[in-house]
Structure formats: C-alpha cells, structure tokens
Design an enzyme around this catalytic site. Structure first.
Site, PDB file in Angstrom:
ATOM      1  N   MET A   1      -2.265  -6.891   6.900  1.00 16.03           N
ATOM      2  CA  MET A   1      -3.255  -7.768   6.265  1.00 16.03           C
ATOM      3  C   MET A   1      -2.731  -8.452   5.005  1.00 16.03           C
ATOM      4  O   MET A   1      -3.502  -8.795   4.114  1.00 16.03           O
ATOM      5  CB  MET A   1      -4.505  -6.955   5.905  1.00 16.03           C
ATOM      6  CG  MET A   1      -5.094  -6.147   7.044  1.00 16.03           C
ATOM      7  SD  MET A   1      -6.433  -5.068   6.470  1.00 16.03           S
ATOM      8  CE  MET A   1      -6.655  -4.011   7.917  1.00 16.03           C
ATOM      9  N   SER A   2      -1.418  -8.649   4.910  1.00 14.28           N
ATOM     10  CA  SER A   2      -0.866  -9.226   3.684  1.00 14.28           C
ATOM     11  C   SER A   2       0.458  -9.917   3.986  1.00 14.28           C
ATOM     12  O   SER A   2       0.762 -10.234   5.130  1.00 14.28           O
ATOM     13  CB  SER A   2      -0.656  -8.118   2.645  1.00 14.28           C
ATOM     14  OG  SER A   2       0.366  -7.217   3.070  1.00 14.28           O
TER      15      SER A   2
ATOM     16  N   HIS B   1      -5.740  -9.384  -1.898  1.00  9.81           N
ATOM     17  CA  HIS B   1      -5.750  -9.742  -0.494  1.00  9.81           C
ATOM     18  C   HIS B   1      -6.811 -10.789  -0.187  1.00  9.81           C
ATOM     19  O   HIS B   1      -7.832 -10.888  -0.882  1.00  9.81           O
ATOM     20  CB  HIS B   1      -6.023  -8.504   0.370  1.00  9.81           C
ATOM     21  CG  HIS B   1      -5.049  -7.391   0.181  1.00  9.81           C
ATOM     22  ND1 HIS B   1      -5.102  -6.543  -0.900  1.00  9.81           N
ATOM     23  CD2 HIS B   1      -3.994  -6.986   0.940  1.00  9.81           C
ATOM     24  CE1 HIS B   1      -4.118  -5.647  -0.791  1.00  9.81           C
ATOM     25  NE2 HIS B   1      -3.434  -5.902   0.299  1.00  9.81           N
TER      26      HIS B   1
ATOM     27  N   HIS C   1      -7.313   4.187   6.247  1.00  7.89           N
ATOM     28  CA  HIS C   1      -6.520   3.860   5.059  1.00  7.89           C
ATOM     29  C   HIS C   1      -5.914   5.102   4.405  1.00  7.89           C
ATOM     30  O   HIS C   1      -4.807   5.052   3.876  1.00  7.89           O
ATOM     31  CB  HIS C   1      -7.400   3.107   4.052  1.00  7.89           C
ATOM     32  CG  HIS C   1      -6.613   2.413   2.981  1.00  7.89           C
ATOM     33  ND1 HIS C   1      -5.668   1.447   3.250  1.00  7.89           N
ATOM     34  CD2 HIS C   1      -6.622   2.557   1.633  1.00  7.89           C
ATOM     35  CE1 HIS C   1      -5.147   1.015   2.124  1.00  7.89           C
ATOM     36  NE2 HIS C   1      -5.693   1.674   1.127  1.00  7.89           N
TER      37      HIS C   1
ATOM     38  N   SER D   1       0.824  -1.213   0.000  1.00 12.54           N
ATOM     39  CA  SER D   1       0.000   0.000   0.000  1.00 12.54           C
ATOM     40  C   SER D   1       0.857   1.263   0.000  1.00 12.54           C
ATOM     41  O   SER D   1       1.708   1.443   0.863  1.00 12.54           O
ATOM     42  CB  SER D   1      -0.906   0.020   1.239  1.00 12.54           C
ATOM     43  OG  SER D   1      -1.849  -1.019   1.198  1.00 12.54           O
TER      44      SER D   1
ATOM     45  N   ALA E   1       2.685  -1.858   4.013  1.00 12.47           N
ATOM     46  CA  ALA E   1       2.438  -0.819   5.007  1.00 12.47           C
ATOM     47  C   ALA E   1       1.828  -1.512   6.219  1.00 12.47           C
ATOM     48  O   ALA E   1       0.960  -2.371   6.069  1.00 12.47           O
ATOM     49  CB  ALA E   1       1.482   0.235   4.459  1.00 12.47           C
TER      50      ALA E   1
ATOM     51  N   TYR F   1      -8.841 -10.622   2.250  1.00 13.68           N
ATOM     52  CA  TYR F   1     -10.082  -9.955   2.660  1.00 13.68           C
ATOM     53  C   TYR F   1     -10.935  -9.500   1.483  1.00 13.68           C
ATOM     54  O   TYR F   1     -12.107  -9.152   1.659  1.00 13.68           O
ATOM     55  CB  TYR F   1      -9.799  -8.771   3.592  1.00 13.68           C
ATOM     56  CG  TYR F   1      -9.007  -7.631   3.007  1.00 13.68           C
ATOM     57  CD1 TYR F   1      -9.546  -6.764   2.064  1.00 13.68           C
ATOM     58  CD2 TYR F   1      -7.702  -7.395   3.427  1.00 13.68           C
ATOM     59  CE1 TYR F   1      -8.812  -5.713   1.539  1.00 13.68           C
ATOM     60  CE2 TYR F   1      -6.969  -6.347   2.917  1.00 13.68           C
ATOM     61  CZ  TYR F   1      -7.519  -5.511   1.977  1.00 13.68           C
ATOM     62  OH  TYR F   1      -6.787  -4.478   1.467  1.00 13.68           O
ATOM     63  N   GLU F   2     -10.374  -9.507   0.278  1.00 14.07           N
ATOM     64  CA  GLU F   2     -11.165  -9.160  -0.900  1.00 14.07           C
ATOM     65  C   GLU F   2     -12.078 -10.302  -1.331  1.00 14.07           C
ATOM     66  O   GLU F   2     -12.872 -10.145  -2.262  1.00 14.07           O
ATOM     67  CB  GLU F   2     -10.246  -8.764  -2.051  1.00 14.07           C
ATOM     68  CG  GLU F   2      -9.475  -7.476  -1.811  1.00 14.07           C
ATOM     69  CD  GLU F   2      -8.513  -7.149  -2.930  1.00 14.07           C
ATOM     70  OE1 GLU F   2      -8.965  -6.648  -3.978  1.00 14.07           O
ATOM     71  OE2 GLU F   2      -7.300  -7.406  -2.761  1.00 14.07           O
TER      72      GLU F   2
ATOM     73  N   HIS G   1      -3.262   0.349  -4.708  1.00 11.53           N
ATOM     74  CA  HIS G   1      -2.725  -0.824  -5.387  1.00 11.53           C
ATOM     75  C   HIS G   1      -3.093  -0.733  -6.867  1.00 11.53           C
ATOM     76  O   HIS G   1      -4.224  -1.021  -7.253  1.00 11.53           O
ATOM     77  CB  HIS G   1      -3.296  -2.115  -4.777  1.00 11.53           C
ATOM     78  CG  HIS G   1      -2.799  -2.398  -3.392  1.00 11.53           C
ATOM     79  ND1 HIS G   1      -1.827  -3.333  -3.123  1.00 11.53           N
ATOM     80  CD2 HIS G   1      -3.118  -1.829  -2.200  1.00 11.53           C
ATOM     81  CE1 HIS G   1      -1.592  -3.349  -1.812  1.00 11.53           C
ATOM     82  NE2 HIS G   1      -2.370  -2.445  -1.243  1.00 11.53           N
TER      83      HIS G   1
ATOM     84  N   ASN H   1       1.306   3.825  10.728  1.00 10.53           N
ATOM     85  CA  ASN H   1       0.501   4.297  11.865  1.00 10.53           C
ATOM     86  C   ASN H   1       0.911   3.520  13.099  1.00 10.53           C
ATOM     87  O   ASN H   1       1.467   2.417  13.001  1.00 10.53           O
ATOM     88  CB  ASN H   1      -1.001   4.126  11.602  1.00 10.53           C
ATOM     89  CG  ASN H   1      -1.400   2.661  11.481  1.00 10.53           C
ATOM     90  OD1 ASN H   1      -1.155   2.015  10.459  1.00 10.53           O
ATOM     91  ND2 ASN H   1      -2.010   2.125  12.521  1.00 10.53           N
TER      92      ASN H   1
END
Length: 317
Positions: A232-233, A96, A290, A39, A126, A98-99, A72, A256
């Site tokens: 998440m990746s 991902h 995000h 990201s 990220a 989650y997609e 992306h 963050n």
C-alpha cells in the site's frame, strides 16, 4: 479539481528545505541519499553513526503530515552512515494515500528531498508475497511495479506539471536503477555469502490504495498480471522521485504470504458437518493482519538494515 496545493508544491518544498537547512549542522545539511523506512523497519535509523545525528518529528517540519499508522514513528533522522561518513536522511515511517491524504501530500517529502539535493532514494516496505516461491522474511529488490490506483487517475503527477522538478510525461521503464540493483546483489553476497537463511529476489510490486488487505480473487488477479508482491505504499514516492531525476533502489520485506487459493464453496462436501468455529478458522487461515506484519518485520529487519547499510557503504555518491 482543487489544484492550489499542487500549484504551490515547489514553493512549499523549497521553504521546507530551507527550514531544515537552518536547523541542521553543516555536515548534515546536504544529504545525498534518502532512505524511506517502511512498516516495522524503523530500526534502520539505528544504522546511523551516533554522532552527528539530528532527529526531527514530522509534526515539527512545515508542510509534513503526521503518520497515523502503527509501526511508523514519523520522524526525520539526519546523520552519517558507515566509515566514509556518507550524509543521509532517513524517513522513519511514511504517510499513506489510505490515510486520506492527497497524492501531492503523500509524496511531499520526496519533493523536499529533491530540493535538498538528494540524488538517490532507497525505499523500503513490508509487503505480501504473491510469488509462491517467496517465504516470509525474504527480501525482494524491486525491478518494476504495477500502479493500480494510477490506472484510474490516482497518480501523484496528476494536475499541473511542476516543471521545476521534471517533464510533463516522464517515462518509467527505467524507474529501478540497474546500476543500483547490481550493487544490491553484490552487497548481499558480500554481507551474507553462502548463508541460505536469508534470500534476495527481484520482483514486481503491485501498489493498491488499501487500507484493506487483498481478497483471494484480487491476489490471483494481481499474480496473473505479473505481480510478485502487493502493498500500500512506495510507488507514489518512486514515481515522484523519478520525475525529479533521482535514482531509485527499492526493497520489500515479505512479511506474509498472500492467500491465492479460492477456498471452499458453501456446498463443498469437505465442510459439511464442521462446526461454526471450524468453518471460521478454515476461512481465516492465512489471513493477513497488521500485527503479524510488524512482528515479521521485527524478526527480519536486522538483516534488511545490514543490507541497506552495506549498499550505502559500497555506493559511489
């Protein structure tokens, strides 16, 4: 369980690799290094030498899924990097779990890399910083991970083993190459010297499925388990890369800082008398979003790009 896709992954990946070789010039058809851009890190594609260079949308690659996430771009960039003209392929953006994709599709591009003859994968992302010593903009070289979805069966190697790629039970204690991590630190010192504006750490990455950011309690639990970062990746790609025998180097850009504090209770004396707006602002303090992740990525991405390029230039392939 529907294993039809898994059972044909080797054949599909071979066909995809053959398709790419047909449309690529000879100097780009046999890359040795793959770089996955996370990201806000798509600018890594700008480190490629101007010529020769070929960009291909994921939508034009048989078997690839399109990324639906902001930040992306969803394209392959084949080219050469540095004065030694090292042949590389960049994955500008990823798909991902989650997609809604199965793990076999999330990691399909990694399988294609293996067929193409790639021996080293550099993976970037990220991530949220769980380690209190990390600051936004710091770079972390991963030396281990927690595959939380894998604890409950969401492992990319579930299903029939694809023996053409690797063993049924691959070990992962050596997942993150010590040779490449040493090189990363050496390249960092060469590039930045005593510049304290950017820091390079080593740490443990916790992979969660997403797409929600973590609760305060989840952040504390992950920190207790030994995680320095959360995202998440990346881990599915690394698992499959190691299954295929590729060397792995991975970096997180801290975009963050995770909220570890428990926060106030509804009967806490400190909040009595505050307005509704003040209460909402108090609760949302430090909340990840995000847009902020992408902005932090843009601010620090040039240094990340420079480091990856320096590592490739210093690497023996």
């Amino acid at each position: 369980m529907d294993t039809s896709f898994e059972a044909s992954v080797f054949q599909r990946a071979t066909e995809t690799a053959q398709h790419l070789r047909k449309i690529l010039p000879e100097g780009l058809a046999k890359p040795k290094i793959a770089i996955v851009c996370g990201s806000g890190l798509g600018g890594l594609a700008d480190t490629i030498n101007p010529e020769p260079k070929v960009e291909i949308s994921y939508g034009d690659v048989p078997g690839f899924a399109k990324s639906t996430v902001q930040g992306h771009a969803g394209k392959l960039v084949f080219g050469q990097l540095g004065p030694k003209n090292t042949p590389v392929v960049l994955f500008v953006g990823r798909v991902h779990f989650y997609e809604g994709h199965p793990m076999s599709l999330v990691t399909y591009s990694t399988r294609v890399c293996s067929i193409l003859g790639i021996t080293t994968m550099i993976v970037t992302n990220a991530a949220g910083g769980l380690n209190p010593s990390y600051a936004v903009g710091d770079i972390v070289c991963l030396n281990d991970h927690l595959n939380i979805p894998g604890f409950v069966g969401a492992n990319p190697l579930m299903g029939p083993n694809i023996a053409e790629f690797g063993d049924r039970f691959p070990g992962l204690s050596d997942a993150y190459s010590l040779v490449l991590r040493r090189l990363a630190h050496q390249s960092f010192v060469k590039l930045f010297g005593g510049n304290q504006a950017r820091k390079l750490h080593e740490g443990v990455y916790a992979f969660l499925s997403g797409p929600t950011y973590e609760t305060r309690a989840e952040c504390r639990a992950l920190r207790t388990l030994g995680a320095d970062l959360v995202g998440m990746s990346t881990v599915p790609e690394i698992v499959v890369a190691r299954h295929c025998g590729m060397r792995v180097l991975a970096f997180s850009l801290v975009t963050n800082k995770a909220v570890l504090e428990g926060g106030f209770h509804g009967d806490s004396p400190e909040i009595q008398g505050l307005t509704v707006q003040e209460l909402e602002e108090l609760l949302e303090k430090g909340k990840a979003n995000h847009a902020e992740v992408l902005e932090a990525g843009r601010e620090a991405s040039k240094d990340m790009q420079a480091l990856v390029k320096q590592i490739v230039m210093d690497m023996e392939v």
